[in-house]
Design an enzyme around this catalytic site. Structure first.
Site, PDB file in Angstrom:
ATOM      1  N   LYS A 246       0.685  -1.081  -0.181  1.00 20.45           N
ATOM      2  CA  LYS A 246      -0.095  -0.410  -0.374  1.00 20.45           C
ATOM      3  C   LYS A 246       0.550   1.409   0.108  1.00 20.45           C
ATOM      4  CE  LYS A 246      -4.613  -0.679   0.593  1.00 20.45           C
ATOM      5  NZ  LYS A 246      -5.744  -1.174   1.754  1.00 20.45           N
TER       6      LYS A 246
HETATM    7  N1  GLU Z   1     -12.228  -4.086   2.502  1.00 11.16           N
HETATM    8  C1  GLU Z   1     -10.823  -4.865   1.981  1.00 11.16           C
HETATM    9  C2  GLU Z   1      -9.671  -4.838   1.775  1.00 11.16           C
HETATM   10  O1  GLU Z   1      -9.785  -3.483   1.107  1.00 11.16           O
HETATM   11  C3  GLU Z   1     -11.696  -6.005   0.693  1.00 11.16           C
HETATM   12  C4  GLU Z   1     -12.561  -7.023   1.372  1.00 11.16           C
HETATM   13  C5  GLU Z   1     -13.223  -7.592   0.441  1.00 11.16           C
HETATM   14  O2  GLU Z   1     -13.139  -7.338  -0.448  1.00 11.16           O
HETATM   15  O3  GLU Z   1     -13.754  -8.844   1.519  1.00 11.16           O
HETATM   16  O4  GLU Z   1      -8.637  -5.347   1.780  1.00 11.16           O
END
Ligand code: GLU
Length: 311
Positions: A246
């Site tokens: 990230k």
């Molecule tokens: N919010 C999660 C992430 O960004 C992804 C969750 C999902 O797609 O189930 O890692």
């Protein structure tokens, strides 16, 4: 058909996020479906102020739109997880009424990560220390709540990209956290409840979350809630073949935009990587969706390496 893109607002949209956003967007748009944007901001210390808005802006710049989301509303609002605690509480209560929840005062380290999606390599089996401890005992600290995973919890499903998969959740994962000691609901619970409530038909996400799917399905089956289908697309790697961090600003959509790369250049390459197109020629989101209308979508299983140059 209803798909969703569910970014955690922990930084700018990177190519891996654009990749899964494109995959879920194209699947819905090529089949006349709807796209949902859901902001997964459950873990306060990881949330970066302003990042949800920046991610939305980057998606819009790429040409990926949504029909329901925090900004436009929709029948399943709110679309921001931090505003949905009542639903998660109701799910925990329903599981508790089935005798499937117990408090756990094991150390925080073990429990801390429960609110974030556990990307590859972060799995940990809970040995069940507090499972049979007497109710009403004195707690060493504020307890987390865990699911008492049934011993026959073998969960099978057909993944849209990877075929038939199954897992023995009791053996491989153990009793997982539903709510952390600090009151934050766990990723597994929140995502399962939201996908069901928002009537998502196809969860499209990267393969590093594949190991979470049996847990989410188990919760939905125990709760008697709607089960989506799942499509786990491969990962995006950086030009050196490493998982995109990230923190890597070079691979953010914003950095590419500032360097003069166009949305069509980015989407064209991502689309070929995903198996949506045969060439990596620049293409708009609409063109990619139009092409996908007339073909069977055969998702690739190969991780995709981001190019080091974009001209
Ligand atoms: N919010 C999660 C992430 O960004 C992804 C969750 C999902 O797609 O189930 O890692």
């Amino acid at each position: 058909m209803r798909t969703r893109f569910a970014p955690s607002p922990t930084g700018d949209l990177h190519l891996g996020g654009a990749w899964t956003a494109l995959a879920s967007w194209v699947l819905a748009r090529a089949r006349g479906g709807r796209v949902v944007l859901r902001v997964e901001d459950l873990d306060p210390p990881r949330v970066v102020a302003g990042s949800a808005a920046r991610v939305a802006e980057d998606l819009t710049w790429l040409g990926l739109d949504w029909d329901e989301g925090p900004d436009v509303g929709g029948p399943f609002a709110p679309y921001t997880q931090s505003e949905r605690a009542e639903r998660y509480a109701a799910a925990v209560d329903a599981l508790d009424a089935l005798g499937l929840v117990y408090p756990c005062d094991c150390s925080r380290k073990d429990i801390a990560r429960a609110a974030s999606a556990p990307h590859a390599g972060e799995e940990l089996r809970y040995p069940g220390t507090c499972r049979d401890a007497p109710r009403g005992r004195a707690m060493k600290r504020e307890p987390a709540l865990r699911l008492r995973v049934p011993t026959d919890a073998r969960v099978g499903f057909d993944d849209g990209a990877r075929g038939r998969l199954d897992q023995d959740v009791a053996r491989d994962v153990g009793d997982f956290v539903l709510r952390r000691a600090d009151g934050v609901y766990a990723y597994q619970l929140a995502v399962a409840v939201d996908d069901a409530h928002m009537q998502i038909t196809h969860v499209v996400r990267a393969v590093d979350l594949l190991a979470s799917t049996p847990r989410q399905l188990l919760l939905l089956r125990l709760l008697g809630m709607h089960e989506p289908s799942y499509v786990h697309v491969p990962l995006v790697l950086d030009a050196d073949g490493r998982r995109l961090a990230k923190r890597a600003p070079r691979e953010t959509v914003r950095a590419l935009r500032e360097a003069g790369v166009t949305p069509a250049q980015i989407l064209g390459r991502l689309a070929q990587g995903l198996g949506l197109r045969d060439t990596d020629e620049p293409a708009t989101a609409a063109e990619i969706a139009r092409d996908a209308e007339s073909r069977e979508i055969a998702w690739t299983r190969d991780d995709w390496r981001a190019p080091s140059t974009w001209e």
